[in-house]
Design a protein around this motif. Structure first.
Motif, short mmCIF file in Angstrom:
data_model
loop_
_atom_site.label_atom_id
_atom_site.label_comp_id
_atom_site.label_asym_id
_atom_site.label_seq_id
_atom_site.Cartn_x
_atom_site.Cartn_y
_atom_site.Cartn_z
N GLU A 80 0.83 -1.21 0.00
CA GLU A 80 0.00 0.00 0.00
C GLU A 80 0.86 1.25 0.00
OE1 GLU A 80 -3.29 2.35 2.82
OE2 GLU A 80 -2.29 0.54 3.55
N ARG A 81 0.43 2.26 -0.74
CA ARG A 81 0.95 3.62 -0.64
C ARG A 81 -0.19 4.48 -0.08
NH1 ARG A 81 4.73 6.71 -3.43
NH2 ARG A 81 6.07 4.88 -3.04
N ARG A 82 0.06 5.11 1.06
CA ARG A 82 -0.95 5.90 1.76
C ARG A 82 -0.46 7.33 1.92
NH1 ARG A 82 -3.29 3.68 7.42
NH2 ARG A 82 -3.61 1.91 6.01
N SER A 83 -1.35 8.29 1.68
CA SER A 83 -1.00 9.70 1.81
C SER A 83 -2.06 10.43 2.60
CB SER A 83 -0.86 10.36 0.43
OG SER A 83 0.17 9.76 -0.33
N LEU A 84 -1.61 11.29 3.52
CA LEU A 84 -2.49 12.14 4.31
C LEU A 84 -2.06 13.59 4.15
CD1 LEU A 84 -2.10 9.30 5.94
CD2 LEU A 84 -3.35 10.48 7.74
N THR A 85 -3.02 14.51 4.11
CA THR A 85 -2.71 15.93 4.15
C THR A 85 -3.57 16.60 5.21
OG1 THR A 85 -4.34 16.73 2.54
CG2 THR A 85 -2.23 15.92 1.66
N ALA A 86 -3.08 17.72 5.71
CA ALA A 86 -3.86 18.57 6.62
C ALA A 86 -3.70 20.01 6.17
CB ALA A 86 -3.38 18.39 8.05
N ARG A 87 -4.79 20.75 6.20
CA ARG A 87 -4.75 22.17 5.82
C ARG A 87 -5.90 22.89 6.53
NH1 ARG A 87 -5.06 21.18 -0.25
NH2 ARG A 87 -4.66 19.05 0.47
N LEU A 88 -5.75 24.19 6.70
CA LEU A 88 -6.79 24.99 7.32
C LEU A 88 -7.82 25.40 6.28
CD1 LEU A 88 -4.56 27.29 9.58
CD2 LEU A 88 -5.56 25.06 10.12
N LEU A 89 -9.09 25.34 6.66
CA LEU A 89 -10.17 25.76 5.77
C LEU A 89 -10.58 27.20 6.05
CD1 LEU A 89 -12.53 22.64 5.65
CD2 LEU A 89 -10.95 23.42 3.88
N ASP A 90 -10.75 27.53 7.33
CA ASP A 90 -11.10 28.88 7.74
C ASP A 90 -10.78 29.01 9.22
OD1 ASP A 90 -13.29 27.77 9.21
OD2 ASP A 90 -14.59 27.95 7.46
N ASP A 91 -11.28 30.05 9.87
CA ASP A 91 -10.95 30.29 11.27
C ASP A 91 -11.52 29.24 12.21
OD1 ASP A 91 -9.55 32.54 10.57
OD2 ASP A 91 -11.19 33.93 11.05
N THR A 92 -12.49 28.47 11.74
CA THR A 92 -13.16 27.50 12.60
C THR A 92 -12.95 26.05 12.18
OG1 THR A 92 -15.23 27.53 11.33
CG2 THR A 92 -14.98 29.16 13.10
N ALA A 93 -12.32 25.82 11.04
CA ALA A 93 -12.28 24.46 10.51
C ALA A 93 -10.96 24.13 9.83
CB ALA A 93 -13.44 24.25 9.51
N TRP A 94 -10.62 22.83 9.84
CA TRP A 94 -9.47 22.34 9.08
C TRP A 94 -9.86 21.04 8.38
CZ3 TRP A 94 -6.69 17.74 10.13
CH2 TRP A 94 -6.99 17.09 11.34
N ALA A 95 -9.05 20.64 7.41
CA ALA A 95 -9.38 19.49 6.58
C ALA A 95 -8.25 18.46 6.58
CB ALA A 95 -9.66 19.93 5.15
N LEU A 96 -8.65 17.22 6.67
CA LEU A 96 -7.76 16.07 6.52
C LEU A 96 -8.14 15.35 5.24
CD1 LEU A 96 -5.87 13.68 7.63
CD2 LEU A 96 -7.97 12.80 8.66
#
Length: 298
Positions: free
Chosen positions: A132-148
């Motif tokens: 398996e090749r697995r990739s994760l990212t994290a980033r901010l969406l706005d002042d109240t939320a972030w995304a994985l």
């Protein structure tokens, strides 16, 4: 605010200032019975509120967010007993391991934290089932939320076809769990499930097909709610997926591509899945907005 990524030989953390948004343990020290696998826990909102649960006493193989598959041929990469047709759950020597092989990428660029690694899926008897090749990212969406984001490509390493399924494909009604599985905190029990078509509680939405689903739960000690939203990529097998979702007894979200139909992977071939998860200091009314922000990431 800029995200930071720190890593040891076994885990990484993504932080937003002083808040650790997520910790991904890619070399777990899990008992074999629990099918050792990487997991994300704790998971926090930008305000620092925890929205995950690790190793609950009722299902010790639940670990925050994890890619967990209960039916991989005759092997179990979920943990605990295996559901057998006409027999129920039976503990067998088939709890496999998702073994970390090596890091490919661990970097923060353009305010996106990215981690990729290679794994191999080894049965309890020692057979290599998948690479398996697995990739994760994290980033901010706005002042109240972030995304994985979570992406995996699994290649059949055996000389035969592997069927990936669920307890439902083996005969247990409406128990099609398996895939990217989120377990919420105890205080989230009896929370609210959210879809584009409406809301529900208990097991009312289980087995329904939706592109995305959210969960609003409340925290102890503080008068606040948080929201978790999961979005299924249009390219995933059996999209839109049936969902194994519940708020009674405990909080769980799982877009389950193998809910009622197997995914069969021939020898040497690969199958891929992509998901986006939003974590927000928000409530059910914001779920569609969060889903709209996650969709372009896929």
């Amino acid at each position: 605010m800029t995200l930071a990524l720190t890593r040891t030989d076994a885990a990484l953390s993504v932080t937003d200032g002083e808040t650790e948004l997520m910790r991904y343990v890619f070399v777990p020290d899990t008992p074999q019975l629990e099918a050792p696998k990487p997991y994300i826990d704790p998971i926090r909102t930008r305000a620092g509120r925890v929205v995950s649960l690790f190793r609950p006493w009722d299902h010790v193989w639940h670990k925050g967010i994890a890619w967990s598959l209960p039916v991989v041929g005759d092997e179990n990469f979920w943990g605990g007993p295996t559901y057998l047709r006409d027999q129920g759950y039976v503990q067998q020597p088939n709890d496999g391991t998702q073994r970390h092989v090596g890091v490919v990428v661990a970097v923060v660029e353009h305010d996106v934290a990215t981690f990729s690694h290679d794994l191999e899926w080894i049965s309890e008897r020692g057979q290599r089932m998948f690479t398996e090749r697995r990739s994760l990212t994290a980033r901010l969406l706005d002042d109240t939320a972030w995304a994985l984001t979570f992406e995996t490509s699994m290649t059949n390493a055996t000389d035969g076809t592997i069927a990936i399924g669920s307890p439902t494909t083996r005969g247990r009604e409406n128990a099609g769990y398996g895939g990217l599985f989120w377990r919420g905190p105890r205080s989230f029990t009896d929370g609210l499930l959210v879809t584009a078509q409406g809301t529900g509680t208990g097991s009312a939405l289980r087995g329904q097909r939706h592109e995305w689903m959210g969960y609003e739960g409340r925290h102890d000690e503080v008068d606040a709610a948080s929201l978790v939203v999961m979005v299924d990529a249009a390219s995933n097998p059996h999209h839109p997926p049936q969902w194994f979702a519940r708020s009674e007894e405990f909080a769980a979200l799982n877009p389950a591509p193998f809910f009622s139909e197997e995914v069969r992977v021939p020898a040497g071939e690969a199958v891929s899945f992509r998901y986006a998860v939003g974590v927000a200091d928000a409530g059910a009314a914001d779920a569609a907005r969060i889903a709209d922000g996650l969709r372009p990431l896929l």
